[in-house]
Scaffold this motif. Sequence first.
Motif, PDB file in Angstrom:
ATOM      1  N   GLY A 223       0.800  -1.218   0.000  1.00  0.00           N
ATOM      2  CA  GLY A 223       0.000   0.000   0.000  1.00  0.00           C
ATOM      3  C   GLY A 223       0.832   1.266   0.000  1.00  0.00           C
ATOM      4  N   ALA A 224       2.107   1.168   0.354  1.00  0.00           N
ATOM      5  CA  ALA A 224       2.955   2.359   0.431  1.00  0.00           C
ATOM      6  C   ALA A 224       3.096   3.029  -0.933  1.00  0.00           C
ATOM      7  N   GLU A 225       3.298   2.241  -1.978  1.00  0.00           N
ATOM      8  CA  GLU A 225       3.496   2.804  -3.318  1.00  0.00           C
ATOM      9  C   GLU A 225       2.246   3.541  -3.786  1.00  0.00           C
ATOM     10  N   ILE A 226       1.092   2.957  -3.540  1.00  0.00           N
ATOM     11  CA  ILE A 226      -0.153   3.600  -3.949  1.00  0.00           C
ATOM     12  C   ILE A 226      -0.389   4.866  -3.140  1.00  0.00           C
ATOM     13  N   PHE A 227      -0.171   4.788  -1.835  1.00  0.00           N
ATOM     14  CA  PHE A 227      -0.343   5.967  -0.995  1.00  0.00           C
ATOM     15  C   PHE A 227       0.566   7.097  -1.458  1.00  0.00           C
ATOM     16  N   ASP A 228       1.826   6.800  -1.693  1.00  0.00           N
ATOM     17  CA  ASP A 228       2.781   7.839  -2.098  1.00  0.00           C
ATOM     18  C   ASP A 228       2.384   8.460  -3.434  1.00  0.00           C
ATOM     19  N   LYS A 229       1.848   7.647  -4.327  1.00  0.00           N
ATOM     20  CA  LYS A 229       1.426   8.164  -5.634  1.00  0.00           C
ATOM     21  C   LYS A 229       0.305   9.188  -5.478  1.00  0.00           C
ATOM     22  N   ILE A 230      -0.654   8.887  -4.634  1.00  0.00           N
ATOM     23  CA  ILE A 230      -1.787   9.790  -4.445  1.00  0.00           C
ATOM     24  C   ILE A 230      -1.377  11.019  -3.646  1.00  0.00           C
ATOM     25  N   TRP A 231      -0.678  10.813  -2.546  1.00  0.00           N
ATOM     26  CA  TRP A 231      -0.274  11.958  -1.713  1.00  0.00           C
ATOM     27  C   TRP A 231       0.580  12.926  -2.526  1.00  0.00           C
ATOM     28  N   SER A 232       1.513  12.397  -3.297  1.00  0.00           N
ATOM     29  CA  SER A 232       2.424  13.247  -4.079  1.00  0.00           C
ATOM     30  C   SER A 232       1.688  13.981  -5.190  1.00  0.00           C
ATOM     31  N   ALA A 233       0.684  13.335  -5.811  1.00  0.00           N
ATOM     32  CA  ALA A 233      -0.083  13.992  -6.871  1.00  0.00           C
ATOM     33  C   ALA A 233      -0.830  15.204  -6.324  1.00  0.00           C
ATOM     34  N   PHE A 234      -1.458  15.044  -5.171  1.00  0.00           N
ATOM     35  CA  PHE A 234      -2.139  16.188  -4.555  1.00  0.00           C
ATOM     36  C   PHE A 234      -1.123  17.238  -4.119  1.00  0.00           C
ATOM     37  N   ASP A 235      -0.004  16.821  -3.583  1.00  0.00           N
ATOM     38  CA  ASP A 235       1.026  17.748  -3.129  1.00  0.00           C
ATOM     39  C   ASP A 235       1.520  18.634  -4.275  1.00  0.00           C
ATOM     40  N   ARG A 236       1.594  18.083  -5.493  1.00  0.00           N
ATOM     41  CA  ARG A 236       2.096  18.823  -6.654  1.00  0.00           C
ATOM     42  C   ARG A 236       1.016  19.611  -7.394  1.00  0.00           C
ATOM     43  N   GLU A 237      -0.236  19.080  -7.409  1.00  0.00           N
ATOM     44  CA  GLU A 237      -1.228  19.640  -8.327  1.00  0.00           C
ATOM     45  C   GLU A 237      -2.420  20.320  -7.668  1.00  0.00           C
ATOM     46  N   TYR A 238      -2.735  19.989  -6.438  1.00  0.00           N
ATOM     47  CA  TYR A 238      -3.935  20.543  -5.812  1.00  0.00           C
ATOM     48  C   TYR A 238      -3.730  22.030  -5.546  1.00  0.00           C
ATOM     49  N   ALA A 239      -4.564  22.853  -6.170  1.00  0.00           N
ATOM     50  CA  ALA A 239      -4.355  24.307  -6.115  1.00  0.00           C
ATOM     51  C   ALA A 239      -4.954  24.952  -4.873  1.00  0.00           C
ATOM     52  N   MET A 240      -5.933  24.321  -4.279  1.00  0.00           N
ATOM     53  CA  MET A 240      -6.698  25.006  -3.243  1.00  0.00           C
ATOM     54  C   MET A 240      -6.099  24.920  -1.845  1.00  0.00           C
ATOM     55  N   PHE A 241      -4.875  24.423  -1.738  1.00  0.00           N
ATOM     56  CA  PHE A 241      -4.184  24.506  -0.448  1.00  0.00           C
ATOM     57  C   PHE A 241      -4.089  25.965   0.011  1.00  0.00           C
ATOM     58  N   VAL A 242      -3.940  26.893  -0.945  1.00  0.00           N
ATOM     59  CA  VAL A 242      -3.738  28.303  -0.583  1.00  0.00           C
ATOM     60  C   VAL A 242      -4.978  28.921   0.041  1.00  0.00           C
ATOM     61  N   ILE A 243      -6.148  28.359  -0.213  1.00  0.00           N
ATOM     62  CA  ILE A 243      -7.357  28.887   0.423  1.00  0.00           C
ATOM     63  C   ILE A 243      -7.854  27.968   1.538  1.00  0.00           C
ATOM     64  N   LYS A 244      -7.021  26.951   1.870  1.00  0.00           N
ATOM     65  CA  LYS A 244      -7.350  26.041   2.960  1.00  0.00           C
ATOM     66  C   LYS A 244      -6.137  25.911   3.885  1.00  0.00           C
ATOM     67  N   PRO A 245      -5.777  27.017   4.552  1.00  0.00           N
ATOM     68  CA  PRO A 245      -4.546  27.029   5.368  1.00  0.00           C
ATOM     69  C   PRO A 245      -4.586  26.088   6.565  1.00  0.00           C
ATOM     70  N   ASP A 246      -5.779  25.634   6.952  1.00  0.00           N
ATOM     71  CA  ASP A 246      -5.883  24.744   8.115  1.00  0.00           C
ATOM     72  C   ASP A 246      -5.445  23.314   7.797  1.00  0.00           C
ATOM     73  N   VAL A 247      -5.281  22.982   6.518  1.00  0.00           N
ATOM     74  CA  VAL A 247      -4.885  21.634   6.128  1.00  0.00           C
ATOM     75  C   VAL A 247      -3.367  21.513   6.185  1.00  0.00           C
ATOM     76  N   ASP A 248      -2.862  20.679   7.093  1.00  0.00           N
ATOM     77  CA  ASP A 248      -1.425  20.409   7.205  1.00  0.00           C
ATOM     78  C   ASP A 248      -1.152  19.116   6.432  1.00  0.00           C
ATOM     79  N   TRP A 249      -0.799  19.260   5.160  1.00  0.00           N
ATOM     80  CA  TRP A 249      -0.673  18.114   4.265  1.00  0.00           C
ATOM     81  C   TRP A 249       0.456  17.173   4.686  1.00  0.00           C
TER      82      TRP A 249
END
Length: 542
Positions: A223-249
């Motif tokens: 499961g580590a490989e799948i988890f890392d793939k998803i977490w990293s994709a959001f880390d690189r591409e998810y734009a709305m972190f800037v309007i959701k400062p309470d989320v500690d990714w």
Amino acid sequence: MTGRVINGLIFQAGRVLCVCVLVLLLQTSTAVSAEDLGEKYPASLDASKQPRSYAATTTKEDVWKLSSFEFQLADKFKIQLGPSQVVLGRHDRNVLWAAVFPETPGEIVTAGAGKGEHVTSLWLRFHPARVGELFPADTVATQGDSKWIEQAVALARHKMRSSWHQGGKPMVPVRESLIFDLETKEGNRRFYAIDTSQQTAQYIDAFRQRTLPVAAPFKTGDGAEIFDKIWSAFDREYAMFVIKPDVDWQKLREEYRPRAVAAKNNRELAEILSEMLAHLKDLHVYVQVERTYVKGFNRERLFNASPAAAAHLIGKIIQIKGMRWGRTTDDIGYIAVDSLSNQALSNEFETVLKQMQGTRGLILDIRANGGGAEPLAQKLAGYFLDQPCLYATHQYRSGPKHDDMGSMQKRRLTPSQDWYYRGPVIVLQGEKTMSSAEAFALMLAECPTVTTLGDRTAGSSGNPRRIDAGAGIIVNLPRWIAYDAAGKPFETVGVQPDIKVKTTPADFTKSSDPVLSAALQRLRKPTENQSGGPEETLIRRK
């Protein structure tokens, strides 16, 4: 009488006494262990005229061991199960669903299809007041094993959208309706709609091949490989972190990655991913495993409409896929665009709009529209526009940091080259108006004769891409921040109407729709700017 005989009689009397005491104890034990689920789960909800769904919960106290389960409807339908576990899904104390798991496969004794097949699980939908009837007290032995909760919840997620639901959450069925949805050892899913008032048992074959996917196991650590793939994709591409400062990714990674590494199968991993992603509180983020949606973030959104009331308030309603329309006797047009997914709607809409020639005004209803193709929305909105305009902007990520944002991309709308409806238009919107339908609302708001009315929209527009994570897991990743024409993000807050109409679910019935009524009242009120003649309402541009 000899002493030996006397002693023998005393011994026999003692045996009889012991047997009687034992029988009494067994009867007492049975009486104590029997549980009346009708008393434990008193019903306070009933079926409503306006569709309404409820959040359902399940705890270890909602799992019960059954000595048996049996249901029969005359000579039309009968199933029998031996010792089983039943898991209940409830809202407050109202039981809205039940999942039954027999220790050994039960049997479909009588049915229109599937007779003789062996039941491995049973999914039940019923009115809360019938829980005691379906599970009589003499069959409910003790509290059950909580290990069945996970499997029951997975079964509920897979089957919820097949019956008595709204938005994937359970509704209260009418009292005479029972749904028996069975998984069988033979590999068929058997779905029966029971009506105890009409004494009918309808078999619905459409679900036969849509069986519950079996969790696919993998080695601990896979499961580590799948988890890392998803977490990293959001880390690189998810734009709305800037309007959701309470989320500690990063902190979420530290919390959820060890659990993902320890996951034993794809279903367990999918639920871990969905639980992590729920912290984003984004309606466009979801996880699927083997084509089944995993429970994730959701929030209550009032459906401020009653489609059934349109015929009462407008008159005859004609319907095709994605659109409904009609015209009042005093020449007010009504078009409901319920989806932006049918590309044929472009030509159909133009045809219907021509039928609105001579109307004194038009109601455009997008309250039930959950989105689809934004270019289709542009085509439809162009009929109400007099000159090109800016209706929205958006930004993508441009770098590895969460605040690395690209340039603002403008989204423009141009008028239709064919037709222009220049009469007064009222656009109806609400919290079920979502995604590309929110862009549609923004387009229409820029049109000169349009007034928007109702409630805020959903506040979710992310231009997502689907990630195939492997092991049958799909994750939806939104990639932009959307803004209105003034540069204000509408994520979570939605697009506000020009005129707010406050309503409650009880306001909407088969004949009552206060939002539609408000629009009709507004269009019937004479104004100085009202169109001079019916022939001028719709004009050809060419």
